[in-house]
Motif scaffolding. Sequence first.
Motif, PDB file in Angstrom:
ATOM      1  N   VAL A 123       0.822  -1.213   0.000  1.00  0.00           N
ATOM      2  CA  VAL A 123       0.000   0.000   0.000  1.00  0.00           C
ATOM      3  C   VAL A 123       0.858   1.267   0.000  1.00  0.00           C
ATOM      4  O   VAL A 123       0.604   2.186  -0.799  1.00  0.00           O
ATOM      5  N   PRO A 124       1.899   1.374   0.845  1.00  0.00           N
ATOM      6  CA  PRO A 124       2.760   2.561   0.764  1.00  0.00           C
ATOM      7  C   PRO A 124       3.401   2.755  -0.612  1.00  0.00           C
ATOM      8  O   PRO A 124       3.547   3.890  -1.077  1.00  0.00           O
ATOM      9  N   LYS A 125       3.767   1.654  -1.265  1.00  0.00           N
ATOM     10  CA  LYS A 125       4.351   1.740  -2.615  1.00  0.00           C
ATOM     11  C   LYS A 125       3.373   2.404  -3.582  1.00  0.00           C
ATOM     12  O   LYS A 125       3.743   3.312  -4.346  1.00  0.00           O
ATOM     13  N   TYR A 126       2.124   1.979  -3.553  1.00  0.00           N
ATOM     14  CA  TYR A 126       1.138   2.536  -4.474  1.00  0.00           C
ATOM     15  C   TYR A 126       0.722   3.945  -4.060  1.00  0.00           C
ATOM     16  O   TYR A 126       0.510   4.808  -4.924  1.00  0.00           O
ATOM     17  N   GLU A 131       0.742   9.673  -5.098  1.00  0.00           N
ATOM     18  CA  GLU A 131       1.135  11.011  -4.638  1.00  0.00           C
ATOM     19  C   GLU A 131       2.026  11.690  -5.680  1.00  0.00           C
ATOM     20  O   GLU A 131       1.882  12.898  -5.944  1.00  0.00           O
ATOM     21  N   THR A 132       2.917  10.925  -6.276  1.00  0.00           N
ATOM     22  CA  THR A 132       3.786  11.467  -7.324  1.00  0.00           C
ATOM     23  C   THR A 132       2.965  11.963  -8.508  1.00  0.00           C
ATOM     24  O   THR A 132       3.226  13.048  -9.055  1.00  0.00           O
ATOM     25  N   ILE A 133       1.966  11.188  -8.905  1.00  0.00           N
ATOM     26  CA  ILE A 133       1.099  11.602 -10.011  1.00  0.00           C
ATOM     27  C   ILE A 133       0.368  12.893  -9.658  1.00  0.00           C
ATOM     28  O   ILE A 133       0.291  13.831 -10.465  1.00  0.00           O
ATOM     29  N   LEU A 134      -0.152  12.961  -8.452  1.00  0.00           N
ATOM     30  CA  LEU A 134      -0.863  14.167  -8.024  1.00  0.00           C
ATOM     31  C   LEU A 134       0.063  15.377  -8.013  1.00  0.00           C
ATOM     32  O   LEU A 134      -0.330  16.481  -8.394  1.00  0.00           O
ATOM     33  N   GLU A 172      -1.616   9.463   5.820  1.00  0.00           N
ATOM     34  CA  GLU A 172      -1.171  10.735   6.392  1.00  0.00           C
ATOM     35  C   GLU A 172       0.149  11.218   5.799  1.00  0.00           C
ATOM     36  O   GLU A 172       0.410  12.426   5.746  1.00  0.00           O
ATOM     37  N   SER A 173       0.985  10.305   5.342  1.00  0.00           N
ATOM     38  CA  SER A 173       2.291  10.691   4.779  1.00  0.00           C
ATOM     39  C   SER A 173       2.193  11.161   3.333  1.00  0.00           C
ATOM     40  O   SER A 173       3.211  11.526   2.735  1.00  0.00           O
ATOM     41  N   LEU A 177      -2.767  13.044  -1.738  1.00  0.00           N
ATOM     42  CA  LEU A 177      -3.631  11.868  -1.803  1.00  0.00           C
ATOM     43  C   LEU A 177      -4.626  11.884  -0.650  1.00  0.00           C
ATOM     44  O   LEU A 177      -5.825  11.637  -0.837  1.00  0.00           O
ATOM     45  N   ASN A 178      -4.143  12.199   0.531  1.00  0.00           N
ATOM     46  CA  ASN A 178      -4.998  12.239   1.713  1.00  0.00           C
ATOM     47  C   ASN A 178      -6.113  13.270   1.541  1.00  0.00           C
ATOM     48  O   ASN A 178      -7.278  13.015   1.887  1.00  0.00           O
TER      49      ASN A 178
END
Length: 204
Positions: A123-126, A131-134, A172-173, A177-178
């Motif tokens: 999940v952190p990987k995705y 987040e990078t895309i955003l 949260e990190s 995305l959050n």
Amino acid sequence: MKPTLIYFNGLGRGEIIRFLLSYFEVDFEDIRINSIAELEKYKPDLLFGQVPQYKDCEIGNIVQTNAICRYIAEKYGVRGKDIVERAKIDEIFESTEDIYMAQYIAHRDGNAIEIEKICKILVPKYCAAWETILNKKSNGKYFFGDKATLADLSVFKTMNHLKVFDFKISTESYPKLNAMLADIGSQAQVQKYVHNCRITPLNF
């Protein structure tokens, strides 16, 4: 004709269709199958003998989860504005299936080690990729501007699915995305869907 969805009374792969229909506030007949015996009654009318099957006045019957999702997304204007954007939306949409399948197998098998790997590694990987895309592509609060697309909605559905199955995850990190997930989750029709989303044992 009122749209109809035939699917298991459970949170399987096709549950995203219920979420999309709920998001767009579609008044549809939700036929929920609870046993193999019930499924057998519908099989003669199912193209490949499988559910989900969706039906409306425009397309008639359509099966296969991703085909149904893309049809609904196109119908309600969240499929993407051109061929490039649609391909990029599909890139994100398909990535959520990687998480779903890993979650499904780990939960089915009661594999605590795999569940921990999903929460701490997969999940952190995705989330980092999303987040990078955003950060790189979005000029608004969603992946492709100020309007949610199939990409945003499928990511929300996947993350909510993990929480329903009590996978210990956090976004949260990943601030963008959050924020995107929080925005979708704040909408009244989504809150209603989430409130009613429950794990239902099946007699299979």
